[in-house]
Scaffold this motif. Structure first.
Motif, short mmCIF file in Angstrom:
data_model
loop_
_atom_site.label_atom_id
_atom_site.label_comp_id
_atom_site.label_asym_id
_atom_site.label_seq_id
_atom_site.Cartn_x
_atom_site.Cartn_y
_atom_site.Cartn_z
N CYS A 48 6.82 -4.88 0.13
CA CYS A 48 8.01 -4.83 0.97
C CYS A 48 7.87 -5.81 2.13
N CYS A 51 7.80 -3.37 5.54
CA CYS A 51 6.71 -2.45 5.88
C CYS A 51 5.42 -2.72 5.10
N CYS A 68 11.52 -0.36 -2.22
CA CYS A 68 10.28 -0.05 -1.50
C CYS A 68 9.95 1.43 -1.65
N CYS A 71 9.89 2.59 2.75
CA CYS A 71 11.10 2.62 3.60
C CYS A 71 12.38 2.64 2.77
ZN LIG Z 1 9.39 -0.98 2.99
#
Ligand SMILES: [Zn+2]
Length: 101
Positions: A48, A51, A68, A71
């Protein structure tokens, strides 16, 4: 009367802005060495961009979207946004209902 840009104009400006930013990025890419590019790709592939957690590929109506695991951000590969925008609204609703809990 308030002047409101038409959708076409908004699209045009969005494209101009994208091309401008892309040029800046391309210049950065040119300066990167091949080894650096390879290392960065290995480091970030299927991760991702926000994050850093792993992305899970989901097949939705023939379009592979990466979601993801942390998140729940959804990422599209090249050409996928265009493919999705060709969907009718109902198709879009169906597609995005996949991401709703
Ligand atoms: Zn993420």
């Amino acid at each position: 009367m308030v002047w409101k840009p038409s959708e076409k104009e908004e699209e045009y400006f969005a494209r101009v802005e994208f091309e401008r930013k892309k040029k800046v990025e391309e210049e950065k890419h040119r300066k990167l060495k091949e080894e650096d590019k390879k290392r960065l790709k290995e480091l970030h592939y299927m991760r991702c961009p926000k994050c850093g957690m792993e992305l899970i590929e989901i097949d939705c109506k023939g379009i592979k979207v990466d979601k993801c695991s942390e998140c729940e951000g959804v990422w599209l590969d090249a050409g996928e946004l265009e493919a999705i925008s060709k969907f009718e609204k109902t198709g879009l609703d169906k597609l995005f209902s996949v991401f709703k809990k």
